[in-house]
Design an enzyme around this catalytic site. Sequence first.
Site, PDB file in Angstrom:
ATOM      1  N   GLY A   1       0.893  -1.200   0.151  1.00 54.26           N
ATOM      2  CA  GLY A   1      -0.083  -0.211   0.191  1.00 54.26           C
ATOM      3  C   GLY A   1       0.853   1.261   0.013  1.00 54.26           C
ATOM      4  O   GLY A   1       2.123   1.223   0.172  1.00 54.26           O
TER       5      GLY A   1
ATOM      6  N   GLN B   1       2.826  10.029   1.801  1.00 52.00           N
ATOM      7  CA  GLN B   1       4.047   9.395   1.729  1.00 52.00           C
ATOM      8  C   GLN B   1       5.147   9.873   0.606  1.00 52.00           C
ATOM      9  O   GLN B   1       6.394   9.602   0.540  1.00 52.00           O
ATOM     10  CB  GLN B   1       4.227   7.839   1.702  1.00 52.00           C
ATOM     11  CG  GLN B   1       3.459   7.106   2.961  1.00 52.00           C
ATOM     12  CD  GLN B   1       3.360   5.662   2.911  1.00 52.00           C
ATOM     13  OE1 GLN B   1       2.320   5.297   2.521  1.00 52.00           O
ATOM     14  NE2 GLN B   1       4.295   5.174   3.554  1.00 52.00           N
TER      15      GLN B   1
ATOM     16  N   CYS C   1       5.787  -0.113   7.526  1.00 51.75           N
ATOM     17  CA  CYS C   1       5.221   0.967   6.811  1.00 51.75           C
ATOM     18  C   CYS C   1       6.732   1.688   5.993  1.00 51.75           C
ATOM     19  O   CYS C   1       7.727   1.565   6.860  1.00 51.75           O
ATOM     20  CB  CYS C   1       4.993   2.141   8.010  1.00 51.75           C
ATOM     21  SG  CYS C   1       4.408   3.778   7.120  1.00 51.75           S
ATOM     22  N   LEU C   2       6.432   1.853   5.005  1.00 50.90           N
ATOM     23  CA  LEU C   2       7.621   2.438   4.137  1.00 50.90           C
ATOM     24  C   LEU C   2       8.132   3.551   4.576  1.00 50.90           C
ATOM     25  O   LEU C   2       9.324   3.934   4.332  1.00 50.90           O
ATOM     26  CB  LEU C   2       7.318   2.456   2.568  1.00 50.90           C
ATOM     27  CG  LEU C   2       6.638   1.277   1.925  1.00 50.90           C
ATOM     28  CD1 LEU C   2       6.249   1.501   0.583  1.00 50.90           C
ATOM     29  CD2 LEU C   2       7.978   0.203   1.673  1.00 50.90           C
TER      30      LEU C   2
ATOM     31  N   HIS D   1      -4.716   1.389   7.374  1.00 55.47           N
ATOM     32  CA  HIS D   1      -3.442   1.723   7.194  1.00 55.47           C
ATOM     33  C   HIS D   1      -3.157   2.961   6.499  1.00 55.47           C
ATOM     34  O   HIS D   1      -2.605   4.115   7.004  1.00 55.47           O
ATOM     35  CB  HIS D   1      -2.213   0.707   7.264  1.00 55.47           C
ATOM     36  CG  HIS D   1      -0.915   1.133   7.143  1.00 55.47           C
ATOM     37  ND1 HIS D   1      -0.003   0.703   8.002  1.00 55.47           N
ATOM     38  CD2 HIS D   1      -0.310   1.904   6.267  1.00 55.47           C
ATOM     39  CE1 HIS D   1       1.146   0.989   7.651  1.00 55.47           C
ATOM     40  NE2 HIS D   1       0.964   1.979   6.906  1.00 55.47           N
ATOM     41  N   GLU D   2      -3.785   2.907   5.194  1.00 57.52           N
ATOM     42  CA  GLU D   2      -3.434   4.028   4.363  1.00 57.52           C
ATOM     43  C   GLU D   2      -4.259   5.272   4.436  1.00 57.52           C
ATOM     44  O   GLU D   2      -3.915   6.332   4.207  1.00 57.52           O
ATOM     45  CB  GLU D   2      -3.747   3.608   2.918  1.00 57.52           C
ATOM     46  CG  GLU D   2      -2.895   2.227   2.393  1.00 57.52           C
ATOM     47  CD  GLU D   2      -1.461   2.333   2.515  1.00 57.52           C
ATOM     48  OE1 GLU D   2      -0.853   3.584   2.955  1.00 57.52           O
ATOM     49  OE2 GLU D   2      -0.822   1.442   2.891  1.00 57.52           O
TER      50      GLU D   2
ATOM     51  N   HIS E   1      -2.908   7.486   6.922  1.00 56.21           N
ATOM     52  CA  HIS E   1      -1.823   8.379   6.324  1.00 56.21           C
ATOM     53  C   HIS E   1      -2.291   9.536   6.057  1.00 56.21           C
ATOM     54  O   HIS E   1      -1.861  10.758   5.956  1.00 56.21           O
ATOM     55  CB  HIS E   1      -1.224   7.780   5.346  1.00 56.21           C
ATOM     56  CG  HIS E   1      -0.041   6.867   5.642  1.00 56.21           C
ATOM     57  ND1 HIS E   1       1.301   7.068   6.404  1.00 56.21           N
ATOM     58  CD2 HIS E   1       0.240   5.518   5.307  1.00 56.21           C
ATOM     59  CE1 HIS E   1       2.199   6.139   6.601  1.00 56.21           C
ATOM     60  NE2 HIS E   1       1.598   5.049   5.837  1.00 56.21           N
TER      61      HIS E   1
HETATM   62  O1  GNR Z   1       3.986  -2.589   2.866  1.00 58.35           O
HETATM   63  C1  GNR Z   1       3.104  -2.543   3.774  1.00 58.35           C
HETATM   64  N1  GNR Z   1       2.991  -3.370   4.596  1.00 58.35           N
HETATM   65  C2  GNR Z   1       2.082  -3.269   5.406  1.00 58.35           C
HETATM   66  C3  GNR Z   1       2.062  -4.595   6.296  1.00 58.35           C
HETATM   67  C4  GNR Z   1       0.983  -4.595   7.176  1.00 58.35           C
HETATM   68  C5  GNR Z   1       0.232  -3.717   7.246  1.00 58.35           C
HETATM   69  C6  GNR Z   1       0.148  -2.622   6.493  1.00 58.35           C
HETATM   70  C7  GNR Z   1       1.060  -2.377   5.572  1.00 58.35           C
HETATM   71  S1  GNR Z   1       0.971  -0.918   4.616  1.00 58.35           S
HETATM   72  C8  GNR Z   1       2.926  -0.962   4.234  1.00 58.35           C
HETATM   73  C9  GNR Z   1       3.335   0.066   3.151  1.00 58.35           C
HETATM   74  C10 GNR Z   1       2.946   1.414   3.731  1.00 58.35           C
HETATM   75  O2  GNR Z   1       3.704   2.100   4.400  1.00 58.35           O
HETATM   76  N2  GNR Z   1       1.838   1.873   3.254  1.00 58.35           N
HETATM   77  O3  GNR Z   1       1.575   3.193   3.964  1.00 58.35           O
HETATM   78 NI    NI Z   2       2.521   3.343   5.650  1.00 55.87          NI
END
Ligand code: GNR
Ligand code: NI
Length: 174
Positions: free
Chosen positions: A46, A51, A94-95, A136-137, A140
């Site tokens: 995601g 980001q 999270c990246l 999660h997205e 953000h």
């Molecule tokens: O790559 C991602 N893996 C992930 C694993 C578990 C729960 C959420 C994520 S999202 C993350 C990529 C990211 O930072 N998206 O904002």
């Molecule tokens: Ni993230």
Amino acid sequence: MAELPIIVAPDPRLARPAKPVAKVDDSIRKLMNDMLETMYLAPGIGLAAPQVGVLKRVIVVDCAKADDKPKPYKMANPEILWQSEDMMVQSEGCLSLPEHYADVERPAEVRVRYVDEQNEIRELHAKGLLATCIQHEIDHLEGVLFVDHISTLKRGIILRKLAKTKRLNASAPV
Ligand code: GNR
Ligand code: NI
């Protein structure tokens, strides 16, 4: 398509709420495609526009298993219409918080309304990893990171380590 640089925490750009998209036009479609390419290259499942330094309510996700065919979603103005009462714990990464992981509890299922690539309103019922990833997205887009859902102690440890890595990189760039 183009790969975009991903912002790493701590950074004020990751803490601000993003603005709604008025219309999904060519420029938003390009952003969605660039974000998807950036996400696949990272690799991640995601990515949210803040980001990559764009404070617009745009997210992309693809939670298909590695052996299955890709299942990308491109969403503008995603909104949670309904969330299940039953919760699920998932180890999240999270990246923007590279190399850090923590268990986060969230609703197991969500119904999401969004505007698609064609500027059409759609709804999706998501469960499991896809539900986690969409939540999660959307976080953000509100300036919220997964570490905001864990203990102050764990959050402090992760953010201090990332701040230290930034200081070291600033004094000895690669
Ligand atoms: O790559 C991602 N893996 C992930 C694993 C578990 C729960 C959420 C994520 S999202 C993350 C990529 C990211 O930072 N998206 O904002
Ligand atoms: Ni993230």
